[in-house]
Design an enzyme around this catalytic site. Structure first.
Site, PDB file in Angstrom:
ATOM      1  N   LEU A 119       0.879  -1.162   0.000  1.00  0.00           N
ATOM      2  CA  LEU A 119       0.000   0.000   0.000  1.00  0.00           C
ATOM      3  C   LEU A 119       0.918   1.213   0.000  1.00  0.00           C
ATOM      4  CD1 LEU A 119      -2.768  -0.927   2.636  1.00  0.00           C
ATOM      5  CD2 LEU A 119      -2.926  -1.005   0.143  1.00  0.00           C
ATOM      6  N   ASP A 120       0.666   2.176  -0.894  1.00  0.00           N
ATOM      7  CA  ASP A 120       1.585   3.304  -0.972  1.00  0.00           C
ATOM      8  C   ASP A 120       1.437   4.223   0.245  1.00  0.00           C
ATOM      9  OD1 ASP A 120      -0.508   5.177  -1.485  1.00  0.00           O
ATOM     10  OD2 ASP A 120      -0.429   4.725  -3.616  1.00  0.00           O
ATOM     11  N   LEU A 121       2.302   5.226   0.310  1.00  0.00           N
ATOM     12  CA  LEU A 121       2.405   6.099   1.479  1.00  0.00           C
ATOM     13  C   LEU A 121       1.066   6.664   1.920  1.00  0.00           C
ATOM     14  CD1 LEU A 121       4.427   7.645   3.393  1.00  0.00           C
ATOM     15  CD2 LEU A 121       4.374   9.481   1.691  1.00  0.00           C
TER      16      LEU A 121
END
Length: 259
Positions: A119-121
């Site tokens: 999951l990205d930032l």
């Protein structure tokens, strides 16, 4: 020293060392292959030359000079990832990672865990973690067709008809994204929540598709990965998937893989 494996028909019983090390939770199979290329893996003190080496077990195998422990039973955890955390063990820019939060979220003596996908930032929600590199690989493969469900808060103009066209897939900047099941949940003016289910999980897929439709994404939450749901798990908390749920899921993967 089994550095030059015999042809497949003449090979002894066993499995590739990369697969065994992944199952033992050392790293994913791809990461193990990089470790071998970096000459970090040895058998009885001799540097391993190829990930195609076939072994019955990990007796005598070391990584960075340390013996590899026997594989533990496969375990799977659900973690409610907050925004602002990198899905990695470390970050060159010094940003906090999921492992900073997991120190307080997991029970003591939990084995080393690897994230299933990323999951990205700025994306929050359900992140699965396992100690089994082979399970991680199976769950990440696009060919597995495991659905991932997201809820996105967006701003802009979109209709249900526009979203329904995504069921046939869409190509953006030369990258094709497969079938996406998207539905408007509720709308207030030009703000709306949209639920989307994908099966490929390409890099930033949901954000890119919604932005291509002219929408601004202000919040993105993954709510499910396969049969496992975020439910009411508090942000920053983790829980272990029950063994019977995991067993049922693994048998489903095997059945779908054999079809």
């Amino acid at each position: 020293m089994p550095d030059n494996p015999r042809p497949a028909g003449d090979r002894p019983e066993g499995e590739r060392i990369a697969k065994l090390l992944a199952r033992a939770g050392v790293a994913s199979r791809r990461e193990v292959e990089r470790m071998i290329a970096d000459r970090r893996v040895a058998i009885d003190g001799l540097i391993l030359e190829t990930p195609a080496t076939i072994l019955k077990d990990l007796r005598g195998v070391t990584v960075d000079g340390k013996p590899v422990a026997a594989p533990e039973p496969t375990r799977l955890f659900a973690f409610h990832k907050p925004t602002g955390l990198i899905t990695a063990e470390s970050d060159p820019k010094g940003r906090p990672t999921i492992y900073n939060a997991l120190r307080n979220a997991l029970p003591r003596k939990t084995p080393r865990l690897m994230p299933v996908g990323r999951l990205d930032l700025n994306t929050e929600g359900l992140l699965l973690l396992t100690n089994d590199g082979e399970l991680k690989r199976q769950m990440e493969l696009p060919s597995s067709g495991i659905p991932r469900t997201y809820r996105a808060r967006t701003f802009g103009d979109v209709t249900q008809e526009m979203l329904e066209e995504l069921i046939d897939g869409i190509t953006i900047d030369g990258v094709h994204y497969g079938s996406i099941d998207a539905n408007l949940e509720r709308r207030t003016g030009r703000n709306q929540w949209i639920e989307l289910t994908i099966t490929e999980g390409k890099n930033r897929e949901v954000r890119k598709v919604l932005e291509h439709l002219g929408l601004q994404v202000s919040r993105l939450i993954r709510t499910a990965y396969g049969p496992f749901e975020l439910e009411d798990l508090p942000r920053g908390a983790a829980r272990e998937i029950r063994s019977h749920e995991l067993g049922r899921f693994r048998s489903q993967i095997k059945r779908s893989g054999s079809q």
